[in-house]
Design an enzyme around this catalytic site. Structure first.
Site, short mmCIF file in Angstrom:
data_model
loop_
_atom_site.label_atom_id
_atom_site.label_comp_id
_atom_site.label_asym_id
_atom_site.label_seq_id
_atom_site.Cartn_x
_atom_site.Cartn_y
_atom_site.Cartn_z
N VAL A 249 0.38 10.12 -15.00
CA VAL A 249 -0.70 9.86 -14.04
C VAL A 249 -0.10 9.61 -12.66
CG1 VAL A 249 -2.63 8.34 -13.48
CG2 VAL A 249 -2.11 8.85 -15.88
N LYS B 175 6.58 -3.24 -6.22
CA LYS B 175 7.13 -3.51 -7.54
C LYS B 175 6.49 -4.74 -8.19
CE LYS B 175 11.38 -2.64 -8.56
NZ LYS B 175 11.17 -1.39 -9.30
N ALA C 3 0.87 -1.17 0.00
CA ALA C 3 0.00 0.00 0.00
C ALA C 3 0.91 1.22 0.00
CB ALA C 3 -0.90 0.01 1.22
N CYS D 235 2.81 6.22 -18.54
CA CYS D 235 2.75 6.00 -17.10
C CYS D 235 3.05 7.27 -16.31
CB CYS D 235 3.75 4.90 -16.72
SG CYS D 235 4.10 4.76 -14.97
N SER E 226 -1.38 4.36 -12.76
CA SER E 226 -0.73 4.93 -13.94
C SER E 226 -0.39 3.92 -15.02
CB SER E 226 0.55 5.65 -13.52
OG SER E 226 1.54 4.72 -13.11
N GLY F 159 9.65 2.80 -13.93
CA GLY F 159 10.58 1.69 -14.10
C GLY F 159 9.88 0.35 -14.14
N ASP F 160 8.89 0.16 -13.27
CA ASP F 160 8.13 -1.10 -13.28
C ASP F 160 7.33 -1.26 -14.56
OD1 ASP F 160 9.04 -1.79 -10.74
OD2 ASP F 160 7.40 -0.75 -9.74
N LYS G 27 17.79 1.01 -17.28
CA LYS G 27 16.84 2.12 -17.39
C LYS G 27 17.58 3.41 -17.06
CE LYS G 27 14.34 -0.22 -14.44
NZ LYS G 27 14.45 -1.69 -14.43
N ASP H 166 4.20 11.94 -12.15
CA ASP H 166 4.71 11.03 -11.13
C ASP H 166 5.53 9.95 -11.82
OD1 ASP H 166 5.17 9.37 -8.98
OD2 ASP H 166 3.07 8.85 -8.63
#
Length: 380
Positions: A360, A111, A83, A357, A366, A326-327, A293, A321
């Site tokens: 958002v 993640k 969370a 992504c 996102s 990365g995820d 990345k 944001d």
């Protein structure tokens, strides 16, 4: 005491060029559903309290009913679910200082959960193996994963630890700093992988791992995948400690960002030449492919013995944001890879997903839909 979260079969969408979802094959599982509306996703939302009569049979039925002769196998994500407690601040507090947040909000993240939802929203059948507590945060995460079309029958509920959570300090430029409390992500895992988990992993097209669960669990998963000849992608984000050599040697693609690559190798990563040298060091550690990345500089894939493949960013119209970028990139790359795309095509697909992504707020909210990614790619 542990329980298993039931599953709703996500769409049987395997063709990366299709934008509509075909008829879903479902299995009969005793779960209770209610529908709700999520402003950032389709209204195919599912929230549930459930107990499976036979979860191992359920998982096997889902996989066998989903696969056809011309279809790719699923993406399996093993990892964390948190969370995320978002606080919007003008700047990070100095030592000993208290600052006021403009807003605060709790959203599903972690993640592993982020990457699983990304796979589901990109219309590829996705399984998530992870652990939650038995609290309100667990319900929030289960609802978000279900909304994203993720199979949840291999998610365990644990009464001995809280659901993992994180404090995300979000600054006006979209950059963030994060503090993680591991909770159920880091404890109470079985000593050995349950046979039902092994079965799901062995039938995967790609297995995605991260470092927000114990290394020993990642090693067990990677061993099962290697024996089944299933490629393993390890996102290096999460714990700051050194990666076990045993895990590195079981990984097909290691995916760090610049700072993670520097920590793993002990080398500077300020320039592309330095990043290349650090990637070479990873090759020497036993990893054949290193997907780095690079933030605003895009990404680069270093395959041992070959020239690097570079992918610039696809500029976003606004940056709100970067928490889930990365995820999103790693999961979108994995989806494209299991669907048979070339490495260069995988990187471009992932760059488009990441571009959407960052526009958002929130990690899971996102994650972009497949249709939006394809539309962005067509516009380039």
């Amino acid at each position: 005491m542990e329980g298993l979260i039931g599953t709703i079969s996500p769409p049987q969408q395997w063709d990366p060029t299709r934008s509509t979802r075909p008829h879903t094959t479902r299995i009969s599982i005793p779960i209770h559903l209610h529908l709700y509306t999520n402003h950032n996703s389709r209204s195919r939302s599912l929230a549930f309290r459930r107990r499976l009569n036979n979860p191992s049979k359920a998982a096997a039925t889902i996989i066998s009913s989903s696969l056809g002769e011309d279809q790719s196998p699923p993406l399996v994500v093993v990892g964390s679910a948190n969370a995320d407690i978002y606080v919007e601040i003008d700047r990070l507090p100095r030592e000993g200082e208290t600052v006021s947040a403009k807003t605060g909000q709790t959203l599903a993240g972690g993640k592993g959960a982020n990457q699983a939802v990304c796979g589901g929203k990109l219309s590829h059948p996705t399984f998530f193996i992870g652990q939650l507590g038995s609290d309100a945060h667990a319900r929030l995460i289960a609802e978000s994963l279900g909304t994203g079309g993720v199979h949840l029958d291999r998610v365990r509920r644990n009464e001995d630890a809280p659901t993992g959570h994180a404090v995300v300090m979000l600054q006006p430029d979209g950059q963030n700093s994060i503090i993680i409390v591991g909770g159920a992500n880091m404890c109470c895992w079985p000593d050995q992988l349950p046979a039902e988990d092994v079965d799901v992993i062995e039938k995967a097209g790609v297995v995605l791992l991260q470092r927000e669960i114990p290394d020993r669990v990642n090693i067990q998963v990677a061993k099962v995948a290697r024996a089944a000849k299933v490629p393993v992608i390890l996102d290096a984000g999460g714990m700051d400690g050194p990666l076990p050599a045993e895990l590195l040697q079981l990984v097909d693609i290691l995916s760090p960002n610049e700072s993670e690559l520097g920590r793993l190798t002990g080398l500077p990563t300020d320039s592309f030449d330095q990043i290349s040298q650090a990637a070479t060091t990873c090759h020497q550690m036993g990893v054949n492919q290193v997907l780095v990345k690079l933030g605003e500089k895009g990404s680069a894939l270093f395959i041992e013995g070959k020239e690097p493949i570079k992918q610039p960013i696809i500029p976003a119209s606004k940056v709100v944001d970067t928490t889930g970028a990365g995820d999103t990139f790693t999961a979108a790359f994995a989806v494209a890879l299991v669907e048979g795309k070339s490495h260069a095509e995988c990187m471009k697909f992932a760059a488009a997903a990441a571009s959407l992504c960052v526009q958002v707020k929130g990690a899971i909210p996102s994650m972009p839909e497949r249709t939006a990614v394809l539309e962005l790619l067509k516009s380039l």
